[in-house]
Motif scaffolding. Structure first.
Motif, mmCIF file in Angstrom:
data_model
loop_
_atom_site.group_PDB
_atom_site.id
_atom_site.type_symbol
_atom_site.label_atom_id
_atom_site.label_comp_id
_atom_site.label_asym_id
_atom_site.label_seq_id
_atom_site.Cartn_x
_atom_site.Cartn_y
_atom_site.Cartn_z
ATOM 1 N N PRO A 1 0.848 -1.195 0.000
ATOM 2 C CA PRO A 1 0.000 0.000 0.000
ATOM 3 C C PRO A 1 0.884 1.245 0.000
ATOM 4 C CG PRO A 1 -0.028 -1.096 2.133
ATOM 5 C CD PRO A 1 0.677 -2.006 1.189
ATOM 6 N N PRO A 2 0.372 2.357 -0.467
ATOM 7 C CA PRO A 2 1.203 3.567 -0.538
ATOM 8 C C PRO A 2 1.694 3.988 0.853
ATOM 9 C CG PRO A 2 -1.089 4.067 -1.028
ATOM 10 C CD PRO A 2 -0.970 2.586 -1.005
ATOM 11 N N ARG B 1 -0.490 8.752 1.928
ATOM 12 C CA ARG B 1 -1.798 8.824 1.283
ATOM 13 C C ARG B 1 -2.480 10.114 1.738
ATOM 14 N NH1 ARG B 1 -5.229 4.369 -0.415
ATOM 15 N NH2 ARG B 1 -4.044 2.901 0.839
ATOM 16 N N ARG C 1 -5.834 12.458 1.203
ATOM 17 C CA ARG C 1 -7.200 12.409 0.646
ATOM 18 C C ARG C 1 -7.935 13.692 0.969
ATOM 19 N NH1 ARG C 1 -8.609 7.650 3.044
ATOM 20 N NH2 ARG C 1 -7.749 5.847 1.986
ATOM 21 N N ASP D 1 -5.518 15.218 -3.568
ATOM 22 C CA ASP D 1 -5.334 13.772 -3.400
ATOM 23 C C ASP D 1 -3.965 13.402 -3.941
ATOM 24 O OD1 ASP D 1 -7.888 13.187 -2.396
ATOM 25 O OD2 ASP D 1 -8.723 13.278 -4.427
ATOM 26 N N GLN E 1 -0.992 9.949 -3.725
ATOM 27 C CA GLN E 1 -0.457 8.740 -3.112
ATOM 28 C C GLN E 1 0.992 8.594 -3.527
ATOM 29 O OE1 GLN E 1 -2.826 5.344 -3.983
ATOM 30 N NE2 GLN E 1 -4.586 6.139 -2.853
ATOM 31 N N GLN F 1 4.228 5.907 -3.281
ATOM 32 C CA GLN F 1 4.728 4.593 -2.886
ATOM 33 C C GLN F 1 6.060 4.749 -2.153
ATOM 34 O OE1 GLN F 1 1.518 2.830 -4.157
ATOM 35 N NE2 GLN F 1 3.188 1.554 -3.374
ATOM 36 N N TYR G 1 -4.450 12.702 6.103
ATOM 37 C CA TYR G 1 -3.070 12.438 5.696
ATOM 38 C C TYR G 1 -2.638 11.221 6.486
ATOM 39 C CZ TYR G 1 2.043 13.034 6.254
ATOM 40 O OH TYR G 1 3.397 12.845 6.338
#
Lengths: 316, 252
Positions: free
Chosen positions: A28-29, A32, A34, A50, A52, A54, A87
């Protein structure tokens, strides 16, 4: 300035290990964001961002001045908090070591403390974590070696050149072994040759440490040379309009046709991005009220951005 | 400039001053202007006076205590005023008033309140030097760079660490400059205070010498004090400053 005891790595038992060890590729990142929103008084600086990132990825945030990139970076660093949105920084097993910071920030100015030597400047983050002196020195010297400054450990900032000051600031950010390094136009005040040296340095460190990096820039070339993906910002209120992946092998040379092609295409996106009018709800004030919006120096708009969308630009 | 040239210049200047002094003193009565030789004699007899060390010690102690208290209070108030804008605006007129009151007036009040005692001189030194320390430290706190504080926060430094690692080093040069100025002031006003409010110390001896019109004694004390201040400057303050502020680029 020399003559201090340089603790050997073996003796003190501290070595450079990858800061972030991310086994699985499709994890998963790490970061993140949003729906991040932020206002300063009546001024909306960020709206619905938004993003993301990695683990191990290098992300560039690009856009004109005053479009909220730095505010976003401050939020990522925990120096500021968002009004809306979430966040999250993914859990990690690597953050248990003492004197380790998950996120480090390299500011636009080097902010070296003038009363401290290079060594003591680099040690600042470790002093905060109360790391004992022996390990502190060892880690400091490892980082100074990594950025090629170990001979200047005892020098004061005023004795260094601009490039060396940048390296010292970089070493200070890296010594806390961050999983995420945030950089706010960190090399913008260096001459172009020193700047490309610092780019190579940063990529080298990225390869050694596997850290994640998010940097703000005005410079399209810098974004393409360094980043795995570029997030394009539009101002008033600041938001991301597009995320462009840069899938080119490293090292990326400005002489490489693929690289120049990507730079050209990114410039195009920045110039001809038909700045959509701000979202409808908007308590946003009239253009630029209270916000510092200055024309860019040789950055995005400086290079032919006034041309009408139909005109092809020959020169790059 | 070569060292030898510099030394030669200083010697020449000293010789000139001595010559002018000698020439002038040979034309006026010795109680107006004693000659170099008379002063030298007074100087050596001064050093052999049984109360000499007691007097110097008494004055030094008074200056030291007054200066120490003033440095502590001035620094504390300066930091507080630097930290709180509202308090600074409120107290600023008081500082201005304190800075305008003559040290002689403080001396008079000191005698009224404390009589002939150590406390009188200590009070005068304190009242004169405290505003100087306060102003210097207060100005120093204004030069703290917000960017450095932000940097410290990004490294998770605690408030106490930010105080110790960012504020203190920033304020230190102003503190030092203030302390230097204040000590010089304190030293000079202590003599004024002692001439009227003490029964021992250098100032008291100066007044005795004046009452008995022993001009050569006054000259001898003056030379001693000048030597003492130069010694402190070259032997303590300069080396301390060089060690503390190595990080500053040299002005050339």
């Amino acid at each position: 300035m020399s003559g201090q005891v340089l603790p050997s790595q073996a003796e003190a038992g501290c070595r450079i290990i990858p800061f972030a060890d991310h086994g699985l590729k499709k994890a998963p990142p790490l970061i993140r964001l949003r729906g991040i929103g932020k206002s300063f008084g009546p001024l909306r600086v960020l709206a619905n961002v938004d993003l993301q990132v990695q683990a191990g990825e290098i992300t560039a945030l690009i856009g004109s001045s005053g479009c909220g990139k730095s505010t976003l970076l401050n939020i990522l660093a925990g120096l500021d908090t968002q009004d809306h949105g979430t966040y999250t920084l993914a859990e990690s097993k690597n953050s248990e070591k003492a004197g380790r910071q998950r996120v480090a920030y390299m500011f636009q100015e080097d902010r070296l403390l003038p009363w401290r030597t290079v060594r003591d400047n680099v040690a600042l983050g470790l002093e905060a974590a109360r790391i004992e002196k022996k390990e502190r020195l060892c880690r400091v010297y490892n980082m100074l070696k990594l950025v090629g400054l170990e001979e200047f450990a005892g020098a004061f900032p005023y004795q260094l050149s601009g490039g060396m000051r940048s390296r010292a600031a970089l070493a200070r950010s890296l010594v806390v072994e961050p999983e995420v390094l945030l950089l706010d136009e960190p090399f913008s005040k260096l001459d172009s040759q020193t700047r490309s040296q610092m780019h190579a340095e940063l990529l080298n460190i990225h390869a050694v440490t596997g850290m994640t990096a998010v940097f703000v820039t005005h410079d399209v070339e810098e974004a393409v040379v360094l980043a795995d993906k570029v997030a394009i910002f539009a101002p008033r209120p600041g938001r991301i309009t597009e995320i462009v992946p840069v899938e080119l092998a490293r090292p990326r040379s400005l002489l490489d046709k693929n690289v120049t092609e990507q730079i050209r295409s990114l410039r195009g996106k920045l110039c001809f991005n038909p700045h959509p009018s701000p979202p409808p709800d908007d308590s946003a004030p009239a253009e630029g009220a209270g916000l510092h919006v200055s024309p860019l120096k040789g950055g995005i708009t400086g290079k032919g951005c006034r041309a009408s969308p139909g005109v092809k630009r020959e020169s790059l | 400039m070569k060292l030898s040239v510099q030394v030669a210049r200083r010697l020449l200047l000293a010789a000139l001053v001595l010559a002018v002094w000698w020439a002038a003193s040979s034309r006026v009565p010795s109680f107006v202007l004693p000659g170099p030789y008379a002063v030298l004699q007074a100087f050596s007899s001064l050093l052999h006076t049984p109360t000499f060390l007691q007097d110097v010690g008494a004055t030094l102690a008074r200056v030291g205590i007054g200066f120490f208290l003033a440095a502590a209070a001035g620094t504390a108030l300066g930091v507080v005023m630097g930290a709180s804008r509202a308090l600074a605006d409120f107290l600023e007129p008081v500082v201005a008033v304190f800075n305008t009151v003559s040290s002689a007036i403080w001396a008079v009040f000191a005698i009224i309140w404390f009589g002939l005692s150590d406390a009188s001189t200590v009070m005068v030194v304190f009242m004169t030097t405290m505003p100087l320390m306060l102003t210097s430290v207060w100005n120093g706190t204004k030069t703290v760079d917000k960017q450095y504080v932000e940097l410290a926060k990004s490294f998770n430094l605690s408030r106490l660490q930010i105080l110790a690692k960012i504020y203190v080093p920033t304020v230190l040069p102003s503190f030092f400059a203030g302390a230097r100025l204040a000590f010089g002031f304190g030293w000079r006003v202590s003599l004024v205070a002692e001439t009227i409010g003490a029964s021992s110390g250098i100032g008291y001896r100066l007044r005795q010498a004046a009452d008995l019109i022993q001009s050569s004694q006054v000259f001898a004390w003056t030379i001693l004090l000048i030597m003492f201040m130069l010694l402190i400057e070259a032997g303590v303050l300069k080396p301390l400053e060089n060690a503390l502020f190595r990080w500053k680029p040299s002005p050339e």
